[in-house]
Scaffold this active site. Structure first.
Site, PDB file in Angstrom:
ATOM      1  N   PRO A  33       2.134   0.174   3.113  1.00  0.00           N
ATOM      2  CA  PRO A  33       1.734   0.484   1.729  1.00  0.00           C
ATOM      3  C   PRO A  33       2.781   0.012   0.716  1.00  0.00           C
ATOM      4  CG  PRO A  33       1.799   2.483   3.092  1.00  0.00           C
ATOM      5  CD  PRO A  33       2.352   1.380   3.923  1.00  0.00           C
ATOM      6  N   GLU A  51       4.451   6.636   8.864  1.00  0.00           N
ATOM      7  CA  GLU A  51       5.739   7.325   8.726  1.00  0.00           C
ATOM      8  C   GLU A  51       6.858   6.325   8.501  1.00  0.00           C
ATOM      9  OE1 GLU A  51       3.816   7.638  11.483  1.00  0.00           O
ATOM     10  OE2 GLU A  51       3.566   9.742  12.042  1.00  0.00           O
ATOM     11  N   ARG A 106     -12.836 -15.860   7.834  1.00  0.00           N
ATOM     12  CA  ARG A 106     -14.046 -16.392   7.198  1.00  0.00           C
ATOM     13  C   ARG A 106     -13.756 -17.595   6.306  1.00  0.00           C
ATOM     14  NH1 ARG A 106     -14.922 -14.852   2.198  1.00  0.00           N
ATOM     15  NH2 ARG A 106     -17.171 -15.094   2.172  1.00  0.00           N
ATOM     16  N   ASP A 108     -18.818 -17.610  -2.684  1.00  0.00           N
ATOM     17  CA  ASP A 108     -18.621 -16.177  -2.851  1.00  0.00           C
ATOM     18  C   ASP A 108     -17.876 -15.909  -4.139  1.00  0.00           C
ATOM     19  OD1 ASP A 108     -15.813 -15.676  -2.601  1.00  0.00           O
ATOM     20  OD2 ASP A 108     -15.972 -16.035  -0.459  1.00  0.00           O
TER      21      ASP A 108
HETATM   22  N1  ADE Z   1      -0.353   1.173   6.332  1.00  0.00           N
HETATM   23  C1  ADE Z   1      -0.701   2.360   5.804  1.00  0.00           C
HETATM   24  N2  ADE Z   1      -1.340   2.201   4.661  1.00  0.00           N
HETATM   25  C2  ADE Z   1      -1.423   0.863   4.432  1.00  0.00           C
HETATM   26  C3  ADE Z   1      -1.984   0.071   3.412  1.00  0.00           C
HETATM   27  N3  ADE Z   1      -2.585   0.598   2.354  1.00  0.00           N
HETATM   28  N4  ADE Z   1      -1.879  -1.263   3.512  1.00  0.00           N
HETATM   29  C4  ADE Z   1      -1.262  -1.806   4.574  1.00  0.00           C
HETATM   30  N5  ADE Z   1      -0.712  -1.114   5.560  1.00  0.00           N
HETATM   31  C5  ADE Z   1      -0.787   0.213   5.502  1.00  0.00           C
END
Ligand code: ADE
Length: 266
Positions: free
Chosen positions: A89, A116, A153, A168
């Site tokens: 994230p 984590e 793709r 697309d």
């Molecule tokens: N791991 C946990 N959440 C994630 C996300 N939003 N994007 C990529 N990897 C992740």
């Protein structure tokens, strides 16, 4: 293109890859996906891949040494430097532009993170850290699948109709126009009176291809203007689309066949 996916849940990745367009692409050899079980790169009897964080705190952190061994193993097999993607994230946002750039590679390693965390030293071996959106998942397996799907793709021989890829919406920076198929009219509930919104727009049944093309442009532009106006700044518009957009913006023409469809915005 070859993908090496390093994960602690190989079954989850393999199962999802086996079906649909990706499954067929793998069967045909259009893409090669190798799923690597991180536990195979541990050296202890219990095949431990995570440990408590130094400094304390909740959760477990993915240990660096099995990851280093996995990457060394893949690199030794390939015999040349590799692009390594870490899903997290904290990464930069995965967009269609990023997909297009990565799809030019001949090989890609995707390292599935854990929510984590992953030992910071792993980042020494990572080319790029990628997030698939501003939300937190339990692990990087679903992001890895998303990334492989989006890249695959774009590759020749994966999607049957190449035109559908070049057409697309995101390839030109616009959302898609509404699509319909048969029947031309449906009864919502039996006995209900006629519902004009459940009829396919006349223009699509007209056989007038120039009109249909214009209608699709207008709908795609109206939808983008309503739902994702941020995309318009970088969309690749032709002269006709620029004119239609101008008309939509100052209300000279109406668009949005699907005015009733909720955009998700309040
Ligand atoms: N791991 C946990 N959440 C994630 C996300 N939003 N994007 C990529 N990897 C992740």
């Amino acid at each position: 293109m070859t993908f090496d996916i390093v994960t602690i849940f190989p079954g989850m990745v393999q199962q999802a890859m086996g079906a649909g367009v990706l499954g067929r692409a793998i069967d045909r050899g259009a893409i090669d996906v190798r799923v690597r079980d991180l536990r195979d790169f541990t050296t202890d009897r219990h095949r431990v891949v995570d440990d408590v964080p130094y400094g304390g705190g909740p959760g477990m952190v993915l240990k660096p040494d099995p990851i280093f061994r996995a990457l060394d193993g893949i690199e030794a097999e390939r015999g040349r430097p590799m692009t390594v993607l870490l899903t997290s994230p904290q990464g930069t946002m995965f967009t269609q532009d990023v997909a297009r750039r990565l799809a030019r590679l001949e090989h890609l390693v995707i390292l599935c993170g854990r929510y984590e965390g992953v030992d910071q030293r792993v980042r020494e071996r990572v080319t790029e850290e990628v997030s698939i959106g501003d939300y937190v998942l339990t692990g990087g397996e679903l992001p890895a699948l998303v990334i492989v799907d989006a890249l695959a793709r774009l590759l020749p021989g994966v999607v049957g109709d190449e035109q559908s890829v070049t057409d697309d919406s995101f390839s030109r920076g616009l959302l898609d126009f509404p699509q319909y198929t048969r029947p031309a009219e449906i009864a919502f509930r039996s006995g209900e009176q006629e519902r004009p919104d459940l009829k396919v727009p006349d223009v699509l049944l007209s056989g007038n291809h120039a009109e249909i093309r214009r209608w699709r442009k207008r709908e795609a532009l109206a939808r983008t203007l309503a739902r994702r106006p941020d995309l318009l700044a970088s969309a690749a518009l032709d002269d006709e689309e620029r004119r239609i957009l101008g008309e939509l913006q100052d209300g000279r023409i109406a668009g949005l066949q699907e005015g009733k469809v909720k955009s998700g915005k309040p």
